[in-house]
Scaffold this motif. Structure first.
Motif, PDB file in Angstrom:
ATOM      1  N   ILE A   1      36.337  54.426  25.900  1.00 54.73           N
ATOM      2  CA  ILE A   1      37.374  54.615  26.908  1.00 54.73           C
ATOM      3  C   ILE A   1      37.487  53.323  27.708  1.00 54.73           C
ATOM      4  CG2 ILE A   1      38.060  55.923  28.949  1.00 54.73           C
ATOM      5  CD1 ILE A   1      36.421  58.270  27.786  1.00 54.73           C
ATOM      6  N   LYS A   2      38.690  52.827  27.855  1.00 58.44           N
ATOM      7  CA  LYS A   2      38.866  51.567  28.568  1.00 58.44           C
ATOM      8  C   LYS A   2      38.571  51.757  30.061  1.00 58.44           C
ATOM      9  CE  LYS A   2      42.142  48.731  27.251  1.00 58.44           C
ATOM     10  NZ  LYS A   2      43.466  48.156  26.840  1.00 58.44           N
ATOM     11  N   PRO A   3      38.110  50.713  30.726  1.00 57.50           N
ATOM     12  CA  PRO A   3      37.815  50.813  32.162  1.00 57.50           C
ATOM     13  C   PRO A   3      39.050  51.254  32.955  1.00 57.50           C
ATOM     14  CG  PRO A   3      36.943  48.767  31.252  1.00 57.50           C
ATOM     15  CD  PRO A   3      37.809  49.374  30.192  1.00 57.50           C
ATOM     16  N   TRP A   4      38.836  52.138  33.907  1.00 58.43           N
ATOM     17  CA  TRP A   4      39.954  52.643  34.692  1.00 58.43           C
ATOM     18  C   TRP A   4      40.685  51.515  35.412  1.00 58.43           C
ATOM     19  CZ3 TRP A   4      43.091  56.451  34.688  1.00 58.43           C
ATOM     20  CH2 TRP A   4      43.925  56.671  35.789  1.00 58.43           C
ATOM     21  N   LYS A   5      39.953  50.496  35.822  1.00 57.76           N
ATOM     22  CA  LYS A   5      40.572  49.356  36.505  1.00 57.76           C
ATOM     23  C   LYS A   5      41.628  48.698  35.612  1.00 57.76           C
ATOM     24  CE  LYS A   5      39.403  44.996  38.829  1.00 57.76           C
ATOM     25  NZ  LYS A   5      38.298  44.075  39.210  1.00 57.76           N
ATOM     26  N   GLN A   6      41.338  48.596  34.307  1.00 57.19           N
ATOM     27  CA  GLN A   6      42.291  47.990  33.383  1.00 57.19           C
ATOM     28  C   GLN A   6      43.494  48.906  33.161  1.00 57.19           C
ATOM     29  OE1 GLN A   6      42.243  44.753  31.761  1.00 57.19           O
ATOM     30  NE2 GLN A   6      44.347  45.543  31.682  1.00 57.19           N
ATOM     31  N   ILE A   7      43.242  50.191  33.055  1.00 60.09           N
ATOM     32  CA  ILE A   7      44.346  51.143  32.875  1.00 60.09           C
ATOM     33  C   ILE A   7      45.285  51.094  34.087  1.00 60.09           C
ATOM     34  CG2 ILE A   7      44.940  53.582  32.646  1.00 60.09           C
ATOM     35  CD1 ILE A   7      42.283  53.952  31.120  1.00 60.09           C
ATOM     36  N   GLU A   8      44.708  51.054  35.282  1.00 58.64           N
ATOM     37  CA  GLU A   8      45.512  50.958  36.500  1.00 58.64           C
ATOM     38  C   GLU A   8      46.336  49.672  36.513  1.00 58.64           C
ATOM     39  OE1 GLU A   8      46.219  52.927  38.966  1.00 58.64           O
ATOM     40  OE2 GLU A   8      44.490  53.970  39.798  1.00 58.64           O
ATOM     41  N   ALA A   9      45.724  48.570  36.080  1.00 58.55           N
ATOM     42  CA  ALA A   9      46.439  47.293  36.048  1.00 58.55           C
ATOM     43  C   ALA A   9      47.616  47.353  35.078  1.00 58.55           C
ATOM     44  CB  ALA A   9      45.477  46.172  35.653  1.00 58.55           C
ATOM     45  N   ASP A  10      47.413  48.016  33.926  1.00 61.33           N
ATOM     46  CA  ASP A  10      48.499  48.156  32.957  1.00 61.33           C
ATOM     47  C   ASP A  10      49.622  49.030  33.507  1.00 61.33           C
ATOM     48  OD1 ASP A  10      47.240  46.537  31.135  1.00 61.33           O
ATOM     49  OD2 ASP A  10      46.438  48.163  29.920  1.00 61.33           O
TER      50      ASP A  10
END
Length: 289
Positions: free
Chosen positions: A43-52
């Motif tokens: 699962i990708k880091p939530w920080k990266q998902i938020e940035a996307d």
């Protein structure tokens, strides 16, 4: 947008915004699939998902559909998936449809209430790979479940009000069991009654166990005539329920598409024409995944 490795999505998501929330596939054992062989599931880091999501909110206003990649976003824990769907609705309010691949296994671990919750918060389409309704074939290709589990998973998705698209694979049982595979697959689909059936044709990939079985002579690929007969049997044996039927993927030798049951006879006639050599076939170099 942060994309890691090759991104694979269904043909009907060609114009969708792709949000990669996981990498790889949570199952990743199917003998025919080479998509994620060298891509560990995580699962990708939530920080990266938020940035996307922030990037998409600024630059992707023309997209009205969104696909959650990679192989099975339904593997996300319930709380995280719910948070993700809510955040998509908050940051990208113009998105009218969120979709994802889903394995049978990860559908089955979700409760009825959880699936309904996903539908409520925007997840309106799931793509499930049945491949075959023939239990010996499901075992041979290491799907990890039997046909009854597939039926149950499909029915759970439908009961939640989520659009269900199911993939079937011509040739996956080999030449010897081709007709048994077609008959059993039609029976499973008739019980599952997905909203959409997508029929592809097996194209062996060099990085898969199935390819090595073919090279060793332990798996015999059906020839085109056998594949067309398999397709005909699958379509002919389907019960008369309403669904979209598409055998127009790039891997297929000719395109077939319609709505069942009203277009069944027309599509069967097209297959008969192909068997008689009256339909132009796609050259091998033009077929692809």
């Amino acid at each position: 947008m942060d994309y890691q490795g090759d991104i694979i999505r269904p043909p009907s998501e060609a114009f969708s915004l792709i949000l990669q929330v996981t990498t790889g596939c949570s199952h990743n054992r199917c003998t025919f699939c080479g998509a994620y062989r060298n891509k560990p599931f995580q699962i990708k880091p939530w920080k990266q998902i938020e940035a996307d999501l922030d990037f998409a909110a600024t630059w992707c206003g023309r997209h009205t559909t969104l696909f959650l990649a990679d192989g099975d976003a339904l593997a996300l824990p319930h709380a995280l998936l719910t948070t993700l769907l809510l955040r998509i609705r908050e940051k990208l309010p113009w998105i009218r449809r969120v979709s994802s691949y889903a394995t049978c296994q990860n559908i089955m671990v979700k409760s009825d209430e959880q699936l309904r919750c996903y539908k409520q918060w925007g997840l309106s389409r799931l793509y499930m790979g049945l491949e075959s309704g023939h239990d010996p074939t499901l075992t041979a290709i290491a799907k990890g479940v039997d046909s009854e589990a597939m039926i149950t998973a499909g029915q759970l998705v439908r009961a939640a009000g989520i659009f269900l698209s199911v993939t079937c694979l011509l040739g996956i049982a080999g030449a010897t069991l081709s007709q048994e595979h077609a008959q059993a697959t039609a029976e499973v689909l008739s019980r599952m009654q997905p909203h959409q059936i997508a029929v592809l044709t097996l194209m062996p990939l060099e990085n898969t166990p199935l390819y090595r079985q073919i090279r060793a002579g332990r798996f015999i690929l059906p020839n085109p005539v056998q594949l067309f007969e398999e397709l005909r049997r699958l379509l002919a044996d389907l019960a008369p329920f309403r669904t979209q039927f598409h055998a127009n993927h790039a891997s297929n030798y000719f395109a077939l598409s319609g709505r069942l049951p009203k277009d069944k006879d027309v599509m069967l006639a097209t297959i008969d024409q192909a068997l008689a050599g009256l339909v132009p076939l796609k050259p091998e170099p033009c077929r692809g995944l």
